[in-house]
Design an enzyme around this catalytic site. Structure first.
Site, PDB file in Angstrom:
ATOM      1  N   ILE A 154       0.881  -1.161   0.000  1.00  0.00           N
ATOM      2  CA  ILE A 154       0.000   0.000   0.000  1.00  0.00           C
ATOM      3  C   ILE A 154       0.917   1.208   0.000  1.00  0.00           C
ATOM      4  O   ILE A 154       1.867   1.276   0.786  1.00  0.00           O
ATOM      5  CB  ILE A 154      -0.986   0.011   1.188  1.00  0.00           C
ATOM      6  CG1 ILE A 154      -1.927   1.211   1.077  1.00  0.00           C
ATOM      7  CG2 ILE A 154      -0.274  -0.049   2.515  1.00  0.00           C
ATOM      8  CD1 ILE A 154      -3.102   1.158   2.044  1.00  0.00           C
ATOM      9  N   VAL A 165       1.025   5.616  -1.079  1.00  0.00           N
ATOM     10  CA  VAL A 165       0.529   6.872  -1.627  1.00  0.00           C
ATOM     11  C   VAL A 165       1.764   7.707  -1.920  1.00  0.00           C
ATOM     12  O   VAL A 165       2.677   7.784  -1.087  1.00  0.00           O
ATOM     13  CB  VAL A 165      -0.404   7.590  -0.626  1.00  0.00           C
ATOM     14  CG1 VAL A 165      -0.804   8.968  -1.146  1.00  0.00           C
ATOM     15  CG2 VAL A 165      -1.631   6.732  -0.338  1.00  0.00           C
ATOM     16  N   GLY A 200      -5.814  11.504   3.568  1.00  0.00           N
ATOM     17  CA  GLY A 200      -6.795  10.437   3.753  1.00  0.00           C
ATOM     18  C   GLY A 200      -6.814   9.396   2.645  1.00  0.00           C
ATOM     19  O   GLY A 200      -7.657   8.500   2.651  1.00  0.00           O
ATOM     20  N   GLY A 249      -4.387   7.075   1.852  1.00  0.00           N
ATOM     21  CA  GLY A 249      -3.965   5.772   2.372  1.00  0.00           C
ATOM     22  C   GLY A 249      -5.067   5.122   3.188  1.00  0.00           C
ATOM     23  O   GLY A 249      -5.311   3.918   3.076  1.00  0.00           O
ATOM     24  N   ASN A 266       9.902   1.835   9.855  1.00  0.00           N
ATOM     25  CA  ASN A 266       8.944   2.717   9.185  1.00  0.00           C
ATOM     26  C   ASN A 266       7.896   3.225  10.184  1.00  0.00           C
ATOM     27  O   ASN A 266       6.728   2.842  10.139  1.00  0.00           O
ATOM     28  CB  ASN A 266       8.295   1.998   8.005  1.00  0.00           C
ATOM     29  CG  ASN A 266       7.551   2.945   7.093  1.00  0.00           C
ATOM     30  OD1 ASN A 266       7.285   4.088   7.435  1.00  0.00           O
ATOM     31  ND2 ASN A 266       7.189   2.444   5.920  1.00  0.00           N
ATOM     32  N   TYR A 294      -0.945   2.489  10.737  1.00  0.00           N
ATOM     33  CA  TYR A 294      -1.637   1.205  10.848  1.00  0.00           C
ATOM     34  C   TYR A 294      -2.237   1.022  12.240  1.00  0.00           C
ATOM     35  O   TYR A 294      -3.372   0.551  12.374  1.00  0.00           O
ATOM     36  CB  TYR A 294      -0.689   0.045  10.536  1.00  0.00           C
ATOM     37  CG  TYR A 294      -0.144   0.053   9.130  1.00  0.00           C
ATOM     38  CD1 TYR A 294      -0.914   0.465   8.053  1.00  0.00           C
ATOM     39  CD2 TYR A 294       1.160  -0.348   8.883  1.00  0.00           C
ATOM     40  CE1 TYR A 294      -0.399   0.473   6.761  1.00  0.00           C
ATOM     41  CE2 TYR A 294       1.677  -0.351   7.591  1.00  0.00           C
ATOM     42  CZ  TYR A 294       0.893   0.060   6.543  1.00  0.00           C
ATOM     43  OH  TYR A 294       1.398   0.060   5.275  1.00  0.00           O
TER      44      TYR A 294
END
Length: 155
Positions: free
Chosen positions: A83, A85, A93, A95, A122, A129
């Site tokens: 995933i 961006v 918003g 992601g 990261n 997350y």
């Protein structure tokens, strides 16, 4: 903002894959091509699916995922491989929209899990997350066999 990827998106997705490899300092592992990606996403034998995020008609992010299976749950799952961006579009918003859509797909398919890896350094991704409700599994380590080792695996 998000939609299923189409074959015509593969060049844009590949560009983002290259950005991801650079960000993760893994450019030396980057192989493949947009045409291989297109074959694997849309060919006769599909290995994965992708959704993209667009802003003003330009692909600025994607999520690539594929089925997994939990023997403990005896239910299917989804493995989120990537995933991303593009950096200049982060904080809007996008992601979150991608991740929410993958979660929706997992629920729609009666999956018991949605899983992915994140590099331990990261911190921005980890914080993102965790803000979405994800938790890190401290007891699990990734094992991988690839390249020449895969060619010789078991021999």
């Amino acid at each position: 903002m998000t939609r299923p990827a189409q074959p015509s998106d593969c060049i844009a997705i590949w560009r983002l894959i290259c950005e991801l490899a650079q960000y993760e300092k893994l450019e030396h592992q980057l192989e493949g091509s947009p045409s291989l990606l297109q074959d694997h996403l849309f060919g006769d034998r599909r290995f994965a699916e992708a959704i993209v995020a667009e802003v003003d008609g330009i692909v600025v992010g994607y999520a690539l995922f594929f089925p997994s299976y939990s023997t403990f749950l005896t239910r299917p799952g989804l493995w989120l491989e990537d995933i991303i961006v593009t950096p200049k579009m982060r904080g809007r918003g996008i992601g979150k929209a991608l991740l929410v859509e993958v979660g929706r797909i997992a629920r729609e398919r009666d999956c018991g899990r949605l899983e992915w890896n994140v590099l331990d350094w990261n911190e921005p991704a980890i914080a993102f997350y965790e803000s979405m409700g994800a938790k890190r599994l401290q007891d699990w380590q990734v094992c991988r066999v690839e390249g020449e080792a895969l060619e010789k695996f078991g021999n």
